[in-house]
Write a protein that holds these residues in place. Sequence first.
Motif, PDB file in Angstrom:
ATOM      1  N   SER A 181       0.756  -1.235   0.054  1.00 43.63           N
ATOM      2  CA  SER A 181      -0.053  -0.042   0.010  1.00 43.63           C
ATOM      3  C   SER A 181       0.943   1.245  -0.070  1.00 43.63           C
ATOM      4  N   TYR A 182       1.166   1.675  -1.168  1.00 46.91           N
ATOM      5  CA  TYR A 182       2.193   2.667  -1.481  1.00 46.91           C
ATOM      6  C   TYR A 182       1.937   3.247  -2.728  1.00 46.91           C
ATOM      7  N   ASN A 183       2.297   4.403  -2.800  1.00 51.51           N
ATOM      8  CA  ASN A 183       1.946   5.344  -4.412  1.00 51.51           C
ATOM      9  C   ASN A 183       2.909   4.642  -5.560  1.00 51.51           C
ATOM     10  N   PHE A 184       2.450   3.585  -6.055  1.00 45.81           N
ATOM     11  CA  PHE A 184       2.916   2.756  -7.003  1.00 45.81           C
ATOM     12  C   PHE A 184       3.507   3.442  -8.163  1.00 45.81           C
ATOM     13  N   GLN A 185       2.468   4.424  -8.628  1.00 40.97           N
ATOM     14  CA  GLN A 185       2.671   5.371  -9.761  1.00 40.97           C
ATOM     15  C   GLN A 185       3.441   6.240  -9.679  1.00 40.97           C
ATOM     16  N   ASN A 186       3.848   6.832  -8.550  1.00 42.75           N
ATOM     17  CA  ASN A 186       4.777   7.929  -8.265  1.00 42.75           C
ATOM     18  C   ASN A 186       6.037   7.380  -8.262  1.00 42.75           C
ATOM     19  N   SER A 187       6.299   6.278  -7.842  1.00 39.17           N
ATOM     20  CA  SER A 187       7.666   5.466  -7.850  1.00 39.17           C
ATOM     21  C   SER A 187       7.945   5.067  -9.335  1.00 39.17           C
TER      22      SER A 187
END
Length: 225
Positions: A181-187
């Motif tokens: 649960s983290y911002n996959f797209q930002n990475s």
Amino acid sequence: MSVVLIFLALVASIAGWWLSRQGLTSKPWLESVGPHPNNVFPQPPPHRMGVTIFLAVIGGLFAMLGSAFVMQIDETPWLLVPMPAQVWINTGFLATSSLCLHMAARGRQKDIQIWLAAGSATAVGFMVGQLDAWETLTRNGYELSGAPAASFFYLITGLHGLHILGGLIALAMVWIRRSQSYNFQNSIGLCALYWHGLLVIWLLLLALLMGLGNEFLALCRSALT
């Protein structure tokens, strides 16, 4: 040295342009409290700024190597290393990888993993192709310990390959954490930004290794004299 100065001037211009958009000339003590005006630009996230600064440092390193390459050719003329055909295929791989990661960062949620897989596969293809290009040059007599031009070619392209390898490690970490649960797209966006920078550096290195850097400096000298 001329290559370094040109690069530093370019970095200074970009930094000045970015700072001019941050509202440094504003006077907040004279402004009334209220909604922010529409012409105030949002500041970039810290991680994105960190990647940008890191790319600038990498660019400075390659600019110094490029300057040494150009000055050495001026002092003791070399025969440039002939580019294997695989180098141009590798350039296509890297450009495709950069485009795929850009699409993964900007695309719809259901398409992210497809674009990410394509970007990762073409990046690996670039690395495998580089190894094949180095093997081809070695078979043709351009060994690492041979002519100075060949030594520079292996040094510059090998250093660029190490940065690509670091990017692949970052992509692998993104893959591993994609279910968390983290911002996959930002990475992915940070990886895409890094890939865009490495693509630009690679294209400049190609121009340098083909002798276009020397022709450009010769043209500048003739224009100034």
